[in-house]
Design a protein around this motif. Sequence first.
Motif, short mmCIF file in Angstrom:
data_model
loop_
_atom_site.label_atom_id
_atom_site.label_comp_id
_atom_site.label_asym_id
_atom_site.label_seq_id
_atom_site.Cartn_x
_atom_site.Cartn_y
_atom_site.Cartn_z
N ILE A 179 0.85 -1.20 0.00
CA ILE A 179 0.00 0.00 0.00
C ILE A 179 0.89 1.25 0.00
CG2 ILE A 179 -1.76 1.28 1.28
CD1 ILE A 179 -2.75 -1.31 -0.20
N GLU A 180 2.00 1.17 0.70
CA GLU A 180 2.95 2.29 0.71
C GLU A 180 3.42 2.60 -0.72
OE1 GLU A 180 3.63 3.98 3.44
OE2 GLU A 180 4.90 5.34 2.25
N ARG A 181 3.69 1.54 -1.48
CA ARG A 181 4.25 1.72 -2.83
C ARG A 181 3.19 1.58 -3.92
NH1 ARG A 181 8.07 -1.98 -4.69
NH2 ARG A 181 7.80 -3.63 -3.13
N LEU A 182 1.94 1.76 -3.56
CA LEU A 182 0.87 1.41 -4.49
C LEU A 182 0.96 2.07 -5.87
CD1 LEU A 182 -1.58 -0.35 -4.89
CD2 LEU A 182 -3.00 1.39 -3.80
N PRO A 183 1.18 3.39 -5.93
CA PRO A 183 1.22 4.01 -7.27
C PRO A 183 2.27 3.35 -8.18
CG PRO A 183 1.10 5.68 -5.56
CD PRO A 183 1.32 4.38 -4.86
N GLU A 184 3.43 3.07 -7.57
CA GLU A 184 4.52 2.44 -8.31
C GLU A 184 4.11 1.02 -8.75
OE1 GLU A 184 8.39 0.29 -6.43
OE2 GLU A 184 7.77 2.18 -5.51
N LEU A 185 3.44 0.30 -7.87
CA LEU A 185 3.02 -1.07 -8.20
C LEU A 185 1.94 -1.08 -9.28
CD1 LEU A 185 2.97 -2.80 -4.68
CD2 LEU A 185 4.67 -3.08 -6.50
N ILE A 186 1.09 -0.07 -9.27
CA ILE A 186 0.06 0.00 -10.32
C ILE A 186 0.75 0.16 -11.68
CG2 ILE A 186 -1.84 1.40 -11.27
CD1 ILE A 186 -2.65 2.04 -8.36
N ASP A 187 1.76 1.01 -11.72
CA ASP A 187 2.50 1.19 -12.98
C ASP A 187 3.17 -0.11 -13.40
OD1 ASP A 187 1.73 3.79 -13.04
OD2 ASP A 187 3.65 4.61 -12.31
N GLN A 188 3.77 -0.78 -12.41
CA GLN A 188 4.51 -2.01 -12.73
C GLN A 188 3.57 -3.10 -13.24
OE1 GLN A 188 6.76 -3.73 -9.46
NE2 GLN A 188 7.51 -5.39 -10.78
N VAL A 189 2.44 -3.27 -12.57
CA VAL A 189 1.52 -4.33 -12.99
C VAL A 189 0.95 -4.02 -14.37
CG1 VAL A 189 -0.81 -3.69 -12.15
CG2 VAL A 189 0.01 -6.03 -11.86
N THR A 190 0.74 -2.75 -14.63
CA THR A 190 0.22 -2.36 -15.95
C THR A 190 1.21 -2.74 -17.04
OG1 THR A 190 -0.91 -0.50 -14.91
CG2 THR A 190 -0.66 -0.39 -17.29
N GLU A 191 2.46 -2.39 -16.79
CA GLU A 191 3.52 -2.71 -17.74
C GLU A 191 3.63 -4.23 -17.96
OE1 GLU A 191 8.04 -1.65 -17.29
OE2 GLU A 191 6.78 0.14 -16.98
N THR A 192 3.61 -4.96 -16.84
CA THR A 192 3.77 -6.42 -16.92
C THR A 192 2.63 -7.05 -17.71
OG1 THR A 192 4.76 -6.33 -14.73
CG2 THR A 192 4.16 -8.50 -15.54
N ILE A 193 1.42 -6.66 -17.41
CA ILE A 193 0.27 -7.30 -18.06
C ILE A 193 0.23 -6.93 -19.55
CG2 ILE A 193 -2.27 -7.27 -18.15
CD1 ILE A 193 -2.16 -7.46 -15.07
N GLU A 194 0.60 -5.69 -19.85
CA GLU A 194 0.64 -5.31 -21.27
C GLU A 194 1.71 -6.10 -22.02
OE1 GLU A 194 0.74 -1.03 -21.12
OE2 GLU A 194 -1.43 -0.93 -20.81
N GLU A 195 2.83 -6.31 -21.35
CA GLU A 195 3.91 -7.13 -21.90
C GLU A 195 3.41 -8.57 -22.15
OE1 GLU A 195 7.61 -6.32 -19.57
OE2 GLU A 195 7.50 -8.50 -19.29
N ASN A 196 2.54 -9.05 -21.23
CA ASN A 196 1.98 -10.40 -21.37
C ASN A 196 0.94 -10.48 -22.50
OD1 ASN A 196 3.48 -11.03 -19.14
ND2 ASN A 196 1.76 -11.18 -17.73
N GLY A 197 0.48 -9.32 -22.98
CA GLY A 197 -0.51 -9.32 -24.05
C GLY A 197 -1.91 -8.96 -23.59
#
Lengths: 169, 731
Positions: free
Chosen positions: B59-77
């Motif tokens: 939760i502390e790093r949430l904004p950063e994690l949202i960006d990371q998960v977005t990038e990862t899932i887009e990379e996955n297709g």
Amino acid sequence: MSHQIEDTYDQFATEAARYGVGVTEVSPGKVSDAIVERIELPAVGIELPWEDATLPESVETEPTPADIEAAATGVTAASLAIADYGSIVLRSDTDGSEPVSLFNDLHIAVLDRADIVPDMEAAFEWFGDELRESRDSAIIATGPSATADMGALVQGAHGPKQVEVLVVS
Amino acid sequence: MSSQRESKADHIRHIMETEGDAVGDNTRGFNDGRYESVAKLEDYEGLKDEAREIKEDAIERLPELIDQVTETIEENGGTVYIADDEADANEYIAEVCAENDAERLVKSKSMTSEEIEVNEHLESRGVDVVETDLGEWVLQLAEEAPSHIVAPAIHKSRAEIAKLFNAYFEPAEELETAEELTMFARKQLGELIQDADVGMTGANFITADSGTMALVTSEGNARKTVAVPETQIAVAGVEKIVPTVEDLQPFIELIGRSGTGQDITSYISLLTPPLDSPTIDFDDPDTPIAGEDDREFHLVLIDNGRLAMREDEELKETLYCIRCSACSNTCANFQSVGGHAFGGETYSGGIATGWEAGVHGLDSAAEFNDLCTGCSRCVEACPVGIDIPWINTVVRDRINTDKEPNMEFLVDGLTPDTETSGPDLQKRLFGNFETLAQMGSAFAPISNWVAQAGPVKQLLERVAGVTDQRDLPAFQRTTLVDWFESRDRIPPIDPDRKVVLYADLYTNYMDVERGKAAVRALEALDVEVLVPSVSGAGRAPLSQGMIDTARTKAERVSDQLGPYVDEGYDVVVIEPSDLAMFRADYDRFLPDEEFEPLADNSYEILEYIYGLVANGADVDQLHVANGTETVAYHSHCQQRTMGLDEYSIEVLNRCGYDVTTSDVECCGMAGSFGYKEQYYELSMDVGSNLEGQLRDADADHVIASGTSCTDQIGDLLDEEPTHVVELIAPR
């Protein structure tokens, strides 16, 4: 080490039995016979990843949607087992292992004895590397499908009512 | 009764009559299962700490994690859409359905999708939405809302479900058993899944490093929902993201145990969409399924107030919630009414106050926030250790603050609180209990005659909503402090220990005998005892959501007791709810240098006596059992949360008593709760479980540790129990 593996196997079998899952140790050459003993036809399956362990002729290994709907049994390999939970890990693939293990009343999973890990921590160490690398999907399955939503515990809510595990050693 | 209180009482009564039995059986079953299941873990507390740390970090790093998960899932297709609110999410989901010409969407259970009411929205766009979780499907057919966040239809019995199915589907042969109902549902839903165009799930967790969603299920419908159709949509709150795959482990081990008491549920899906698994086109039945398909995946991450909750120091902890339902199942009030009374627009149970306040607003939380009595049993049950009672208190304070100050002439003099705005009259009356007790004592016994007199009881009920079904506490003219001061006793010259006995409001003004017993017991064990006049601990105002007033009390207590602690005195407390203030709640009100010494040097009376006896004090100085004497003991809820009930039991054992303990989570009185006319019947319903256990024990003595428990048991058994210390103190 071999002592530890022994314990791990026993623990897996004991824990799985709590969910009504039969666990049987077989040699690679006997896998096909063991499946025949347990199978209810019609059956669908996915070829096993070990050279010396094969599926019996009666199992349809290139299933169609109609086969999946009609099948009483599905046979697939399990990638891993988690001893202290009695769980098996079913990996999804392009062959269709996921639906083949899911739609029928009986699921027979075949597992390499070397792939039993002691606990969830060890399992997630494996998942971590595997999933980051492959971006695959997997199911940790423990016992049969179950529901208590209809007023009592019933097995086979949407998935298999019965699970059998053959451990190849 | 005021019309508002009356309609609240009517609603609760109706729910208890129609749903109480089914909810009670199910939640108590889950709760018992939780105790059994977590006991099997080698290091339960360590696993909880690990889970908590992961959530705090995420939760502390949430904004950063949202960006990371977005990038990862887009990379996955896949595609990630971050929806600001319900409307935004629903519009996006409807567009995905429209682009796929979807006629039917099948869903596996998801509370977040309930929060945004996506079913209604899609149906208005002509998409047929089918819930495939059996419990959710029952509710969809019955057009009812979930009564529990994990097991949504626990308020319905098997017979009711059979009646519903038989009326709805008119099967050739009437359905009756759970097996028949399940197989019928499996077949019906199986057909609906076969020609679905879109599959929708929630997500219990999403890993930022691999884009893997974990789904915790048992039926297998979630597996089918994602395996069959080509298009998958996952709806999840932004707070569901954790950094890595390895971070899932403690949650997977805790979630089933904490919720329904299962070591693990049948299926933990670890899905990294778009999936490799081939789709199954039942319209093309004869083509082998194997091969690569062009699957489509959309992750809809819902904000809907969550990012604002993250900035809100008091509500932030809510985001750690993994929706396991432990706080519902362990809650005595929830066990009686379920989520249809103890719930807001979407969420139910103790933590729902945080969720509803954050995503739907204070009005939704205000509907049920009073039902949290602060008993604290949920805190140890929560796998991520959320201070759920505190969240309820904060939201109660905010609801109070939202109202206009209450200027009722009758109560203003009696309610010298420091609230700047308006809790209602009922809350102010109970929140200012200290003033009431002081005046009641000063004018006793006249005040007691007046309070018990018909006209005054009626007035109290009409104006302040105090039930006339209970006897009001009787105030003593001679307080414990007065009695102690007037004693002719020379303190021991060389005492083993020095103690300040905290004369809490109940002990000082009403239950003076238990205070005297505590003094006798301590002195018999060679302890020097002082009983100075000290302010109320602030439990009463805190329970009413009057945080400023509670803080003022905490500061006074600290000023008054601090010097004794500095002098080397131990503080001994009789009332467990006040000890919980000193040990836990004061952490929020006092600076560390004041909180820590007080917390570290405060003891519950039987905990202290146990310590003395364990260190060599002579137990025979106490009143020991005469032959075989049996005791039925109910420990106090907050005492149990602090882990102190064991000391009472052990001291009783050492004194030769044969002890049977209750195992209910709370007596149901919970301070003022059971005195409030709108909650009186619920309080008695909760108490009925305790009553049964105490009667079954059929013991020589019924004893309890808290004032509320004592009052409640007195009303349940028509016989007032005594405090543990009264039984063991020399006469």
